[in-house]
Enzyme design. Structure first.
Site, PDB file in Angstrom:
ATOM      1  N   CYS A   4      -5.161  -4.196 -10.929  1.00 50.36           N
ATOM      2  CA  CYS A   4      -5.875  -5.273 -11.269  1.00 50.36           C
ATOM      3  C   CYS A   4      -4.932  -6.115 -11.935  1.00 50.36           C
ATOM      4  O   CYS A   4      -5.282  -6.291 -13.137  1.00 50.36           O
ATOM      5  CB  CYS A   4      -7.278  -4.868 -11.778  1.00 50.36           C
ATOM      6  N   PRO A  30      26.325   8.357 -14.631  1.00 52.51           N
ATOM      7  CA  PRO A  30      25.413   7.720 -13.719  1.00 52.51           C
ATOM      8  C   PRO A  30      23.904   7.971 -13.535  1.00 52.51           C
ATOM      9  O   PRO A  30      23.605   9.275 -13.745  1.00 52.51           O
ATOM     10  CB  PRO A  30      26.237   8.009 -12.134  1.00 52.51           C
ATOM     11  N   TYR A  48      11.472  -5.918 -13.239  1.00 52.47           N
ATOM     12  CA  TYR A  48      13.040  -6.447 -13.196  1.00 52.47           C
ATOM     13  C   TYR A  48      12.974  -7.384 -12.057  1.00 52.47           C
ATOM     14  O   TYR A  48      14.221  -7.948 -11.845  1.00 52.47           O
ATOM     15  CB  TYR A  48      13.981  -5.294 -12.889  1.00 52.47           C
TER      16      TYR A  48
END
Ligand SMILES: *Cc1c(COP(=O)(O)O)cnc(C)c1O
Length: 410
Positions: free
Chosen positions: A337, A269, A311
């Site tokens: 920017c 994990p 994502y």
């Protein structure tokens, strides 16, 4: 994070004060949360010989690695540089699983020289490995079960056109290579991505692993990778590890019985251990009303937290400077920017210029994916450990921006 006496606190420390001390933008991690997540996972599988190999890429600060080491975790690394960090943090080479993808055979050899357990994810490298080491260096192989985990192909790695792992459809070829070069495969691995919804997907993956495991008589462990889902939003579905512990534990016991001995069960994990421990604290620079929305422009951007832009990830954002303020709708944007949005149309307690906002679930893939884009300094990191705020990474300076730049005479 709790709200007490009208302030947002971690382990009794007021986060606004933590920002006063260390300045913004600032990554703050709660050590207790990391340890309790690790403990929860271990408890869920207490009937198994479980090994937790923390995925270093989620958050690779050396103090975080030391914390996880102290509490009995091993690590999963994807580069020799991560392995070097882990060694520096005190991990034994044997506690480090090296799971690279598309690296050169030279890097694999470096991993062997460092004493790491190598997890091989393609047949070409496996052949070279076999020719070089034969059965003198045991290894693990990464299989791709072609199970689609979650809906996002950027974070699922088990589907058919994924570049990860050796396809289970290539099993005959894989076995021929192992046999002819006499490789000692002691582990089978699958990691199908970061968005598994429930125990059933894990079980499906597990069944596929059990099915091929009988072709590998020397196994010592089966590595189920990760895929633990944590909540980013209220009411998000999250992996119920206790449910998983019961169901996967039972299926693993049954498998071990037919296999003939009790194997170790490994997990890797990243998010599950560190995501919720992290808060990214930023300051509201400007409030800007446009015909479309009210923007809060903060002193950070996608250079420091890429997940929303990369994502489309949802990170909850709260105003920790004004817990009693009336709620208004804002779009929170960065100073880069480019289109640089942290959150669109979010309800926050009224934001005033200078207020501190906390972006939640920032522990995993936050700092570790940050960059110097726009020549901005990367943030400092603080670990709250035993009720005290410890600086675990200094804020960058102009020297860091110029490091390695070579100015030539023109
Ligand atoms: C990234 C990665 C993980 C960790 O995934 P999380 O979604 O953060 O839990 C585990 N194993 C491997 C091989 C990885 O590449």
């Amino acid at each position: 994070m709790d709200i007490k006496n009208n302030t947002y606190q971690v382990q009794g420390l007021d986060l606004v004060k933590v920002v006063k001390e260390f300045d913004s933008p600032l990554y703050v991690y709660d050590a207790d949360k990391i340890v309790s997540q690790l403990q929860k996972l271990k408890n869920a599988f207490s009937n198994q010989k479980i090994r937790v190999k923390y995925a270093v890429k989620a958050l690779s600060n050396i103090s975080i690695l030391k914390l996880l080491k102290k509490h009995g975790a091993g690590v999963d690394v994807v580069s020799v540089q991560e392995a070097k960090l882990a060694l520096k943090a005190g991990f034994e080479p044997g506690d480090i699983l090296f799971t690279p993808n598309c690296v050169s055979f030279e890097e694999i050899q470096q991993g062997v020289d460092m004493g790491l357990m190598i997890n091989i994810d393609n047949i070409s490298i496996l052949e070279q490995f076999g020719h070089k080491y034969r059965n003198s260096v045991p290894c693990c192989v990464r299989l791709n079960p072609h199970i689609m985990a979650g809906g996002n192909t950027k974070i699922s790695t088990g589907h058919v056109d994924s570049k990860f792992g050796i396809s289970i459809y290539q099993l005959p070829h894989l076995l021929r290579v192992i046999k002819t070069t006499n490789i000692d495969v002691i582990g089978l691995h699958m990691h199908t991505g970061s968005d598994i919804l429930d125990a059933d997907v894990f079980l499906k993956v597990a069944e596929i692993l059990y099915g091929v495991a009988r072709e590998f008589p020397n196994l010592e462990f089966v590595d189920f990778g990760s895929g633990f889902k944590v909540g980013y939003k209220e009411n998000d579905i999250t992996t119920n590890v206790y449910d998983l512990g019961v169901k996967l534990g039972k299926s693993f016991d049954d498998f071990c019985e037919t296999y003939g001995r009790k194997l170790e069960m490994w997990f890797e994990p990243g998010k599950y251990l560190v995501s919720e421990s992290g808060y990214f604290l930023v300051r509201a620079n400007v409030i800007k009303t446009t015909p479309a929305t009210v923007f809060v422009g903060v002193d950070s951007g996608m250079n420091h937290l890429l997940r929303p832009m990369m994502y489309d990830a949802y990170h909850e954002i709260i105003n920790i400077s004004n817990p009693k303020g009336i709620q208004r709708v804002y779009s929170i944007v960065g100073y880069i920017c480019e289109t640089d949005t942290f959150g669109w149309d979010r309800k926050l307690n009224e934001v005033r210029e200078g207020d501190i906002l906390a972006i939640k679930n920032a522990g995993a893939y936050g700092f570790s994916m940050s960059s110097n884009y726009n020549s901005r300094y990367r943030p400092a990191e603080v670990l709250i450990y035993e009720g005290k705020a410890h600086l675990i990474r200094e804020r960058e300076t102009m020297e860091d921006i110029l490091r390695n730049q070579v100015e030539i005479d023109l």
